[in-house]
Motif scaffolding. Structure first.
Motif, mmCIF file in Angstrom:
data_model
loop_
_atom_site.group_PDB
_atom_site.id
_atom_site.type_symbol
_atom_site.label_atom_id
_atom_site.label_comp_id
_atom_site.label_asym_id
_atom_site.label_seq_id
_atom_site.Cartn_x
_atom_site.Cartn_y
_atom_site.Cartn_z
ATOM 1 N N VAL A 99 -75.392 -8.361 -8.128
ATOM 2 C CA VAL A 99 -76.114 -9.176 -7.147
ATOM 3 C C VAL A 99 -77.620 -9.002 -7.395
ATOM 4 N N PRO A 100 -78.361 -10.097 -7.512
ATOM 5 C CA PRO A 100 -79.756 -10.008 -7.938
ATOM 6 C C PRO A 100 -80.719 -9.366 -6.945
ATOM 7 N N ASP A 101 -80.535 -9.603 -5.661
ATOM 8 C CA ASP A 101 -81.528 -9.155 -4.687
ATOM 9 C C ASP A 101 -81.119 -7.906 -3.912
ATOM 10 N N ASN A 102 -79.967 -7.341 -4.243
ATOM 11 C CA ASN A 102 -79.488 -6.165 -3.526
ATOM 12 C C ASN A 102 -79.351 -4.984 -4.470
ATOM 13 N N ARG A 103 -79.938 -3.902 -4.078
ATOM 14 C CA ARG A 103 -79.794 -2.685 -4.877
ATOM 15 C C ARG A 103 -78.413 -2.088 -4.581
ATOM 16 N N TYR A 104 -77.823 -1.466 -5.559
ATOM 17 C CA TYR A 104 -76.514 -0.797 -5.467
ATOM 18 C C TYR A 104 -75.347 -1.761 -5.309
ATOM 19 N N CYS A 105 -75.529 -3.029 -5.595
ATOM 20 C CA CYS A 105 -74.484 -4.002 -5.302
ATOM 21 C C CYS A 105 -74.012 -4.726 -6.560
ATOM 22 N N PHE A 106 -72.781 -4.425 -6.973
ATOM 23 C CA PHE A 106 -72.141 -5.167 -8.045
ATOM 24 C C PHE A 106 -70.654 -5.248 -7.745
ATOM 25 N N TYR A 107 -70.009 -6.247 -8.329
ATOM 26 C CA TYR A 107 -68.601 -6.504 -8.029
ATOM 27 C C TYR A 107 -67.805 -6.693 -9.310
ATOM 28 N N VAL A 108 -66.590 -6.193 -9.264
ATOM 29 C CA VAL A 108 -65.597 -6.426 -10.305
ATOM 30 C C VAL A 108 -64.611 -7.417 -9.702
ATOM 31 N N THR A 155 -81.023 0.083 -10.247
ATOM 32 C CA THR A 155 -82.413 -0.251 -10.554
ATOM 33 C C THR A 155 -82.937 -1.193 -9.477
ATOM 34 N N PRO A 156 -84.097 -0.911 -8.903
ATOM 35 C CA PRO A 156 -84.654 -1.845 -7.911
ATOM 36 C C PRO A 156 -84.751 -3.248 -8.509
ATOM 37 N N PRO A 157 -84.366 -4.278 -7.753
ATOM 38 C CA PRO A 157 -84.330 -5.642 -8.291
ATOM 39 C C PRO A 157 -85.616 -6.095 -8.971
ATOM 40 N N GLU A 158 -86.757 -5.717 -8.434
ATOM 41 C CA GLU A 158 -88.025 -6.156 -9.026
ATOM 42 C C GLU A 158 -88.299 -5.489 -10.371
ATOM 43 N N GLU A 159 -87.594 -4.413 -10.680
ATOM 44 C CA GLU A 159 -87.783 -3.720 -11.955
ATOM 45 C C GLU A 159 -86.779 -4.166 -13.017
ATOM 46 N N ARG A 160 -85.849 -5.038 -12.675
ATOM 47 C CA ARG A 160 -84.827 -5.481 -13.626
ATOM 48 C C ARG A 160 -85.329 -6.578 -14.567
ATOM 49 N N VAL A 161 -86.359 -7.266 -14.174
ATOM 50 C CA VAL A 161 -86.864 -8.417 -14.931
ATOM 51 C C VAL A 161 -88.005 -7.980 -15.836
ATOM 52 N N GLU A 162 -87.954 -8.422 -17.089
ATOM 53 C CA GLU A 162 -89.037 -8.143 -18.032
ATOM 54 C C GLU A 162 -90.292 -8.879 -17.585
ATOM 55 N N GLU A 163 -91.429 -8.212 -17.709
ATOM 56 C CA GLU A 163 -92.684 -8.898 -17.438
ATOM 57 C C GLU A 163 -92.945 -9.895 -18.551
ATOM 58 N N SER A 223 -69.864 -11.971 -22.997
ATOM 59 C CA SER A 223 -71.094 -12.750 -22.935
ATOM 60 C C SER A 223 -71.690 -12.589 -21.544
ATOM 61 N N ILE A 224 -72.969 -12.827 -21.462
ATOM 62 C CA ILE A 224 -73.701 -12.676 -20.206
ATOM 63 C C ILE A 224 -74.356 -14.006 -19.879
ATOM 64 N N ASP A 225 -74.320 -14.370 -18.605
ATOM 65 C CA ASP A 225 -75.126 -15.509 -18.157
ATOM 66 C C ASP A 225 -75.778 -15.138 -16.839
ATOM 67 N N MET A 226 -76.803 -15.886 -16.487
ATOM 68 C CA MET A 226 -77.547 -15.620 -15.261
ATOM 69 C C MET A 226 -77.452 -16.812 -14.312
ATOM 70 N N LYS A 227 -76.225 -17.270 -14.045
ATOM 71 C CA LYS A 227 -76.033 -18.386 -13.119
ATOM 72 C C LYS A 227 -76.481 -17.977 -11.724
#
Length: 150
Positions: free
Chosen positions: A41-50, A75-83, A18-22
């Motif tokens: 991480v929402p505001d950083n490009r290339y940044c995710f953690y396991v 993906t650049p953070p501003e392009e991840r969100v649907e308009e 499941s996915i959440d956006m806390k």
């Protein structure tokens, strides 16, 4: 990649994910909302953690999930969100919505349903473009914008 695309891809792998956006983080949970296994991480490009690499590698489809997370993270953070999209309500009733034929560009008033070549949902940018058209005789101060619902 959009958040919605990543969510759909991961949840399609197994019903246990499941996915959440806390706190605007894209969190992946396994088996329960309390078992977070990775996040982007929402505001950083290339940044995710396991959370725990050893445990993560044992999860079903962990390699596919890792690749989805990598694609989302680059993906650049501003392009991840649907308009957001809106219906343009011109008059009361079920048949009071702006419809644009995508082949001819002609305007009509009808239902909010998109069928065939008829477009009824517009982004902010699309609405601004419609406002510039001389062949759409609307008083834009009097129309109502209804946010699209999923």
């Amino acid at each position: 990649m959009k958040y919605s695309e990543a969510k759909k891809s991961i949840e399609a792998l197994s019903s246990k994910y499941s996915i959440d956006m806390k706190d605007t983080f894209f969190n992946i949970n396994y088996n329960s909302a309390d078992n977070e296994v990775a996040y982007v991480v929402p505001d950083n490009r290339y940044c995710f953690y396991v959370q725990n690499q050893k445990d993560f590698s044992k999860l079903p489809f962990s390699n596919k999930i890792y690749m989805i997370l990598a694609e989302l993270a680059i993906t650049p953070p501003e392009e991840r969100v649907e308009e957001k999209k809106y219906y343009v309500k011109i008059q009361d009733g079920n048949l009071g919505y702006l419809n644009i034929n995508s082949l001819t560009g002609k305007m009509m008033i009808d239902s909010a349903g998109e069928i065939g070549d008829i477009k009824t949902k517009f982004t902010d940018k699309g609405i601004e473009q419609l406002k510039q058209r001389d062949d759409i005789p609307l008083d834009w101060d009097k129309v109502e914008l209804e946010e699209e619902h999923d």
